[in-house]
Design a protein around this motif. Sequence first.
Motif, mmCIF file in Angstrom:
data_model
loop_
_atom_site.group_PDB
_atom_site.id
_atom_site.type_symbol
_atom_site.label_atom_id
_atom_site.label_comp_id
_atom_site.label_asym_id
_atom_site.label_seq_id
_atom_site.Cartn_x
_atom_site.Cartn_y
_atom_site.Cartn_z
ATOM 1 N N PRO A 24 0.790 -1.236 0.000
ATOM 2 C CA PRO A 24 0.000 0.000 0.000
ATOM 3 C C PRO A 24 0.816 1.276 0.000
ATOM 4 N N LEU A 25 2.080 1.212 0.498
ATOM 5 C CA LEU A 25 2.872 2.437 0.592
ATOM 6 C C LEU A 25 3.782 2.655 -0.614
ATOM 7 N N VAL A 26 3.761 1.735 -1.586
ATOM 8 C CA VAL A 26 4.602 1.887 -2.772
ATOM 9 C C VAL A 26 3.721 2.373 -3.921
ATOM 10 N N PRO A 27 3.861 3.649 -4.340
ATOM 11 C CA PRO A 27 2.959 4.209 -5.368
ATOM 12 C C PRO A 27 2.960 3.408 -6.664
ATOM 13 N N ASP A 28 4.115 2.831 -7.055
ATOM 14 C CA ASP A 28 4.157 2.072 -8.309
ATOM 15 C C ASP A 28 3.282 0.824 -8.240
ATOM 16 N N ARG A 40 -5.010 4.572 9.247
ATOM 17 C CA ARG A 40 -4.671 3.188 8.879
ATOM 18 C C ARG A 40 -3.203 2.885 9.177
ATOM 19 N N LEU A 41 -2.330 3.854 8.924
ATOM 20 C CA LEU A 41 -0.917 3.636 9.241
ATOM 21 C C LEU A 41 -0.733 3.404 10.736
ATOM 22 N N PHE A 42 -1.475 4.164 11.547
ATOM 23 C CA PHE A 42 -1.406 3.991 13.001
ATOM 24 C C PHE A 42 -1.883 2.596 13.404
ATOM 25 N N PHE A 44 -1.859 -0.202 11.606
ATOM 26 C CA PHE A 44 -0.856 -1.207 11.246
ATOM 27 C C PHE A 44 0.391 -1.108 12.129
ATOM 28 N N THR A 45 0.749 0.114 12.517
ATOM 29 C CA THR A 45 1.892 0.279 13.422
ATOM 30 C C THR A 45 1.638 -0.426 14.750
ATOM 31 N N GLN A 46 0.422 -0.268 15.286
ATOM 32 C CA GLN A 46 0.070 -0.939 16.535
ATOM 33 C C GLN A 46 0.130 -2.459 16.371
ATOM 34 N N MET A 47 -0.347 -2.948 15.218
ATOM 35 C CA MET A 47 -0.327 -4.400 14.995
ATOM 36 C C MET A 47 1.110 -4.922 14.925
ATOM 37 N N PHE A 48 1.998 -4.196 14.225
ATOM 38 C CA PHE A 48 3.394 -4.647 14.139
ATOM 39 C C PHE A 48 4.051 -4.657 15.525
ATOM 40 N N MET A 49 3.713 -3.662 16.345
ATOM 41 C CA MET A 49 4.250 -3.642 17.705
ATOM 42 C C MET A 49 3.784 -4.873 18.485
ATOM 43 N N LEU A 50 2.499 -5.213 18.362
ATOM 44 C CA LEU A 50 1.975 -6.368 19.093
ATOM 45 C C LEU A 50 2.592 -7.671 18.589
ATOM 46 N N ILE A 51 2.829 -7.771 17.284
ATOM 47 C CA ILE A 51 3.490 -8.970 16.747
ATOM 48 C C ILE A 51 4.883 -9.111 17.365
ATOM 49 N N THR A 52 5.605 -7.993 17.454
ATOM 50 C CA THR A 52 6.951 -8.029 18.049
ATOM 51 C C THR A 52 6.884 -8.408 19.522
ATOM 52 N N LEU A 53 5.965 -7.799 20.267
ATOM 53 C CA LEU A 53 5.855 -8.086 21.699
ATOM 54 C C LEU A 53 5.447 -9.543 21.945
ATOM 55 N N ALA A 54 4.475 -10.037 21.163
ATOM 56 C CA ALA A 54 4.026 -11.415 21.361
ATOM 57 C C ALA A 54 5.144 -12.404 21.021
ATOM 58 N N SER A 55 5.930 -12.107 19.990
ATOM 59 C CA SER A 55 7.058 -12.991 19.642
ATOM 60 C C SER A 55 8.104 -12.984 20.755
ATOM 61 N N LEU A 156 5.021 13.935 14.725
ATOM 62 C CA LEU A 156 3.973 13.212 13.997
ATOM 63 C C LEU A 156 4.492 12.815 12.618
ATOM 64 N N ASN A 157 4.890 11.562 12.503
ATOM 65 C CA ASN A 157 5.363 11.044 11.217
ATOM 66 C C ASN A 157 4.902 9.592 11.115
ATOM 67 N N ARG A 158 3.639 9.393 10.777
ATOM 68 C CA ARG A 158 3.073 8.043 10.751
ATOM 69 C C ARG A 158 3.813 7.101 9.809
ATOM 70 N N PRO A 159 4.182 7.537 8.582
ATOM 71 C CA PRO A 159 4.914 6.597 7.703
ATOM 72 C C PRO A 159 6.221 6.097 8.326
ATOM 73 N N LEU A 160 6.947 6.981 9.039
ATOM 74 C CA LEU A 160 8.208 6.553 9.650
ATOM 75 C C LEU A 160 7.955 5.459 10.685
ATOM 76 N N PHE A 161 6.982 5.670 11.577
ATOM 77 C CA PHE A 161 6.694 4.656 12.596
ATOM 78 C C PHE A 161 6.197 3.362 11.943
ATOM 79 N N TYR A 162 5.434 3.490 10.851
ATOM 80 C CA TYR A 162 4.960 2.296 10.137
ATOM 81 C C TYR A 162 6.152 1.466 9.657
ATOM 82 N N TRP A 163 7.091 2.123 8.961
ATOM 83 C CA TRP A 163 8.225 1.386 8.409
ATOM 84 C C TRP A 163 9.129 0.827 9.511
#
Length: 339
Positions: A24-28, A40-42, A44-55, A156-163
């Motif tokens: 979704p973040l690659v325009p091409d 939406r970026l926020f 997904f960021t929360q989900m990635f954090m939870l995946i890391t914490l659960a692992s 406030l830089n949602r794309p940075l936290f997402y990546w």
Amino acid sequence: MSRLPRTPRLTLLGLLLLGLAVMPLVPDWFPDQSWVTNSRLFSFTQMFMLITLASNWNLTGGFAGYVDFGHTVFFGIGAYGTGILMGQGWSFWPALAAGAVFAMIFALMIGYPTLRLKGPYFAIAMLGTFVAMREIVRVWKGLTGGGVGLTLPPYLNRPLFYWVTLILSVIVVTLMWSIRRSEFGASLIAIREDEVGAEMRGINTTVNKITAFAIAAFSTGIVGGLWAYQNTFIDPDIVFLQSRTVELVMMSMLGGLGTVAGPVIGAATIYWMRDVVWANFADYHLLVEGFLLILIVLYTPEGIMGKLGSKNAISLQKLWTRKSPVEEESTETQPEEVS
């Protein structure tokens, strides 16, 4: 047609999910960028954090068999370490690394005495550590701000936290995959299955357990620092949140304790399902989540991966009721009490 072996199938599934997360973040690849909103970026960021914490939780809880009900103490130390140092003029990345190191050092200090305990005793000891650290932060007002909390510089830089959180979750899951197939991972599984037998076979159980504990604490400390910077405000009640640990346990159990993919599946499933519950049962979401936990324990004790046939998945009940052959032999040979 011959089927792919299990490992390549899981690898392909992981690459597919990673592609879906990046696309979704690659325009091409995804020309309609109107879909990419801060909200939406926020999410997904929360989900990635939870995946890391659960692992991370699964490394000690699922691999080594030490169920930790105070694991988010490392999240809090990472958050406060980052917040305090940024308040002293440090820039974000050095402060983030230092906060994670603080969490790892604390794990080394607390792990040596607590990892000598087993089963519910270890779980209760870590819960007590979590509560004690929360109260220390609350009363140490000069350093932590006490109940008033700390404010971090707004950024406030949602794309940075997402990546950053996406890359971190990929690194951590890959690390868990490597550990699971290494001699270190085999030692942790041996400790989980029969710690006395592992010691008799020459495995240094203390070093292996503390190493796993420290790795998980370091990574969780990083997530805590990222969360604090994104949230821009921290206080003891929102950082040292007991329900966060319960959620990590639920996610690992739903996906499959002791497996690499289990926490990923469980975290993603519960995160999006919780959104649905919040939207439809706002006043009863805790009741619904508690009911869900009961269903998991009763009907999918080995999680989704167990249902899919994974031999590595194990239930929480087996972890706590398992006895080593030495203990079973000792129980069987005890003389009957004479009345």
